[in-house]
Design an enzyme around this catalytic site. Structure first.
Site, mmCIF file in Angstrom:
data_model
loop_
_atom_site.group_PDB
_atom_site.id
_atom_site.type_symbol
_atom_site.label_atom_id
_atom_site.label_comp_id
_atom_site.label_asym_id
_atom_site.label_seq_id
_atom_site.Cartn_x
_atom_site.Cartn_y
_atom_site.Cartn_z
ATOM 1 C CG ASP A 28 -23.931 -0.422 -7.980
ATOM 2 O OD1 ASP A 28 -24.655 -0.419 -8.960
ATOM 3 O OD2 ASP A 28 -22.747 -0.351 -8.353
ATOM 4 C CB SER A 34 -17.738 2.842 -14.202
ATOM 5 O OG SER A 34 -18.968 3.074 -13.258
ATOM 6 C CG HIS A 49 -22.074 0.091 -11.871
ATOM 7 N ND1 HIS A 49 -21.553 0.071 -10.688
ATOM 8 C CD2 HIS A 49 -20.964 0.473 -12.753
ATOM 9 C CE1 HIS A 49 -20.411 1.000 -10.431
ATOM 10 N NE2 HIS A 49 -20.063 1.319 -11.882
#
Lengths: 218, 218, 218, 218, 218, 218, 218, 218
Positions: free
Chosen positions: H191, H15, H194
């Site tokens: 978090d 991601s 990210h």
């Protein structure tokens, strides 16, 4: 506490179990277990017994009857290889006889219900540690109410199957009755079926008592 | 059980309390209490003590600091006339010092935090049956972590205020530590602040113990 | 047929009347009258008595009690200058006592209900051609059911007011009972309150009979 | 009343029948029958003859011509095994000749229309209790209007097929004409085709008269 | 070509003029002029007479009658200081008498229509270079149709006002009749009012002829 | 006028042609032809020559190059059996060389462009009444601009193919130049490619002149 | 590096600056600074000089001209009390003269532009540490292009104001020219105004060079 | 600068690489490269080295582990024929062991991680110009933190593979540590995984340094 280290606990059922769980997995982060009693039970198991590392899986699907469970049993139960299996089914089997009385192919009558449930439990018992059978329920005080009355009969079948197969048994109707002595059904469920948070806590507590969960540990 | 027949129990706080509650009411049907510990507590109170008829109200608002509580205290606390008041505030007071360190007007430092909380509690104590003060928390094991360390200091202030004003006190950080011995923070909250169902159950149980809730009654 | 050429017929009530009507007008094209019994009545009046040119207006608002009607009476009834006024109110007055029993300021008890309804009818009677009073109802067969029982009492008050003030009276509960002999409540309304098309047809027919509508004319 | 205990009544047609019905089933709860005359008829049958337990199914699809019906006849009619079949088709067969005159493959001319309808009715007659043939219609007063004029010819074909095959016949155009003496077409349908609630009540009443429905029973 | 260098051309009217124009401005990039005849006229003026630099403004609002125009005349016409003003109004003044015949306060009868239009034109004439009056229209061939017949009378009033006040006059009904000899109304407008692209081109050409636009220049 | 009674006129191209047309049909009511020059041409043909009954079909697809046309030629052109075919392609063939210069597999160079276009035209010529070839264009005044310069070369290829195959030819770049003498490119197209209403009118007029459309007929 | 410990750096401008920033704040977490050069500069300042603790604020608003900046100067600049102010304005002042040439009240001509900018800079200079003036730009190679040519003149005004007031000056047009030697404008901005990531990096680097940012520190 | 004229640079990862890139292509206009470090690197390469014409492709997919990369390696790497390949993987391999500790089939342990990465690199090395291996990272200062500690071990494996296979190596954890000396993790990533714009700039700079990018060229 009946659950042991690292066991996998799988719930299967209808919309009461489903509660917007993530599909198809039914486990993971971000509310994957839905918003109902399965999520509450998972939360309490992690909060109170974090050292056990219990893995909870939700395979409920809204609208299901025992006939639907049979059709997805191989994929959603057997292939999941759970250590513990929890079954709560039957509400739609009964409800369809009352809310759409003329669409008879959607009705699952008592014989088919009992036979199917017994068969699923019997053929699965050997592959799991244990099975918990929870009765369907109807949040209605009046035992003479036609739908409540029929739901009670389906519950008796669940009880009978539990006894025959030596499964754990949870009488959810009985659990609701304690609250229904004080609160009118509309305070617990807008349609006497889909419970509020309080109703899901009734289910949560009924299940946890059956597995000897100790609220006061730690 | 400390709560008595027909009492009104009001929670005020930040996003941990808010959890998508309906605004402005914060009570009623259809998830009006949100999806977090307030809803769990309400569910358990109705499920286990339906005969008490406890009325639960949620006045949490995401992003609030104690400074925000002060600004809406008259409307959201005093005018609501609760019998019991529960306050859990402080996470944003600390967090803003760490996640947006250069925007200093958003920081609420320890002095202001303590003074404001003490003032709100003091002036409200006489109008309610009792007040429960819950510490803010940070889901991080390492006590030397800067933000955990600061949060602990804010928690000590809450404890001090509780003692001075003779309020009930709930140490949420301590409650989380039991679970954090077994689970890594990421399993309980993606950002070490907003808890999963398990985290909200930790808060639920910590609060309910403080008011002598008995899981096994009925 | 009691309605005369070019008369204006105004319905006021709660969600049963509202049924997604267009607000604030409550009349016009494109489903402005909603999807419930008001729309059915309007459709039948135009279909069967097109020569009368009856103008139908829907001023129902979901969630309303008689207390809410009082607050908007001037604007939504008197200023509309209807020739005929139809009032069906009371379901929420009763329901709130059962589904949110602890939020007592939302309850409208029998005395207030009767006094308010009588006052509204009395002060309006002289300004209109006639008033039709429809009872509230509860789609439940069991007369001992607590909510059904209370609803029946509210219905008796409506009947009394109708007699005192010489208004037309429609007993909707009685009309539903004919169908409830054959069908379980769940087939007519998921929550025993909000009717299906069949339920709205029961209301439609009960009202039309009261005004001597002749299905077979033309 | 021509319908008997527990019979299944299936409607097939175009957008007038469809009215946002749930697909593919076309029956069940929550407006599965759509918002038009099929839903009204179902509501009245349940409201007035609940003891008959008539099952209503809606298989209308917007935009259909008789050619489309032929293509889905096996699945949507024969396999459904209805006791009663109601067919109202032809509006799009005609309309496409007027609104998209240059796209000729979309036109269904009178010969094809009559042949197809006759064939469908003939081959189905033996498998059902009875068939009701409803004419297509055009909400326009002027019989010299080109589209009204053509629609009348299609209606005559329906009448002829009904007579040849001994089916029940409903002249919907005639039913609308009663209302069109009083109201301009725009008050009944924005495009002279898709009716308002009043227009659907015209269809409802025309059908119910054909099956000897008694509004005043009970 | 009647328009001169850098003139501002303002259109006012109802939904035929509006056509999803950007509000409140009614001019600028990205379809600010809507999708109808105003946009077409603007496109052709820029494409064929780019050297003139004509500025086009659209102030149409759906549902407007001449009564609505009067209420916003100061803001939407006079304060805009156009060089040329184009008015096309009256369709809703007539239509409401036919589609909602019982809601009489929405009807604008012929007298009020003529008086209001005349007053607006008279008091504006001196402030602009010129005014173009376009008749309302109804896309229906049958002159005996009640609504067509009334629309023609409103058109005659427009013609009369144009003559009295020495304005340019555009007979839109006459322009449509050329096409209606060949095409059925449904091919030009689903409700006989809101035109397709072809219908808007009819209006475009009728207006452009009135101002001596030359398609073949350049 | 070159088009004759009942002929079918099919446009194929890229986003300038597409303009949100309905897919896959590209014809019918409710803006099925999109919002660009194809819709304008269709509107003018129906408005000015309604007696011809010309059927217009739009098969433009955004982002297409001549390579894409080749891939869908059988389905979207040959199987449609048009009487007249209009091709405007090439903008993306050129543009991709400038806006994504490093993604070379998306570029269609001059040789491939010319060969493909010639092949498509040659093999189709015999099956249709006639073909109209419109050049691609770039709304930029500066002939030395690299992209304008290359677009001109692609336009020359179109011209050459038109001459070789004896097709009608429309020079769209030349048509735009008339307007670009007066207006800056940004007034006609935000990206020098996708035209405003004025730009689509430039294309409309250029095409209609090529087929001897007479604005002043009727 | 010209920026010092804990300084506040405020950017004001049009859509190039705005880039979907959060309004009204223009600072904080979760992309509050938008997606353009302001966010890139903020990211690089934090990544390369984290020890400085620079606070970046974005007050760009899409569509703004220098006239709009003047109207919100008090609130969006002076009351923000920045240490450094960066102004990039003028693109819309020029663009509106080209894309909507007939709407003259939207044009800001060179005199007004220069006077306003000079006045804003002069009255602000004393309240801030320093001001950076960035020219407007147009991503077009051809200096004879009318809009590029005018933009260059506006850029010269910015340069003059910077010299008069002793501000830092950034020539963004010159920075783009380095890239435009290699890439066609369409590769950097679909409309020659709103840049791609590469274009925003050009702006980022031009600004950072002006404040002696050192890419290689640490 | 290590990259040469017209080379293709492909990024693959999870991601952090994905960042809402367009799928499946991962290249082209309109943010096709996503919003993270890949887009920043592409922007800087085009802005600073436009003459090189580097083609950047993003093949990151959220949630991927090295096991997922293996499954799509043929399609997403080998068939793309990149000149340069950049791999950053491992965060999810580690994270799943901490955030969903009981779902063990989602964990990729160190052995499998190293073996898979080594195999992919080894079999690809010969087909590309060079490979850049970037370590996974965890934005946490405390090296004793369990997850940071494990991530460091995975990073060491990446380093070992880079040395064995003679690939370029980028230590992203080390790059973040420079910033983490000044800023708390929450300022860089909600978090700890990210990153904000600043975090992506850290990655951007770490990569660009490894390929000898010169910020000051031109």
């Amino acid at each position: 506490m009946k659950l042991k280290q690292n066991q996998k606990l799988l719930f299967i059922g209808d919309s009461i179990t489903d509660c917007e769980r993530v599909k198809p997995e039914g486990e993971g982060l971000f509310n994957a277990l839905g918003k109902g009693y399965v999520s509450y039970i998972d939360g309490l198991l992690q909060a109170v017994y974090p050292e056990l590392g219990i893995r909870v899986v939700n395979k409920g699907i809204s609208g299901n009857t025992v006939r639907d469970l049979k059709n997805r049993w191989q994929e959603d139960v057997l292939e999941q290889k759970p250590d513990w299996l929890v079954i709560m089914i039957g509400i739609n089997d009964v409800w369809r006889q009352f809310d759409t009385p003329f669409i008879k192919e959607g009705h699952v009558y008592l014989d088919e219900y009992g036979d199917t449930l017994r068969k699923l439990v019997t053929e699965t018992k050997a592959h799991v540690n244990d099975i918990v059978l929870m009765t369907p329920f109807y949040i209605e005080n009046n035992e003479q109410d036609h739908m409540r009355n029929m739901m009670d009969q389906y519950g008796l079948v669940v009880k009978a199957v539990a006894e025959e197969t030596n499964c754990l048994f949870v009488n959810t109707q009985e659990a609701f009755q304690v609250v229904l002595k004080e609160l009118y059904p509309a305070a617990l469920a807008w349609d006497r079926v889909h419970p509020s948070a309080a109703g899901h806590m009734v289910l949560t507590r009924a299940f946890l008592k059956a597995i000897d969960f100790d609220w006061n540990q730690h």
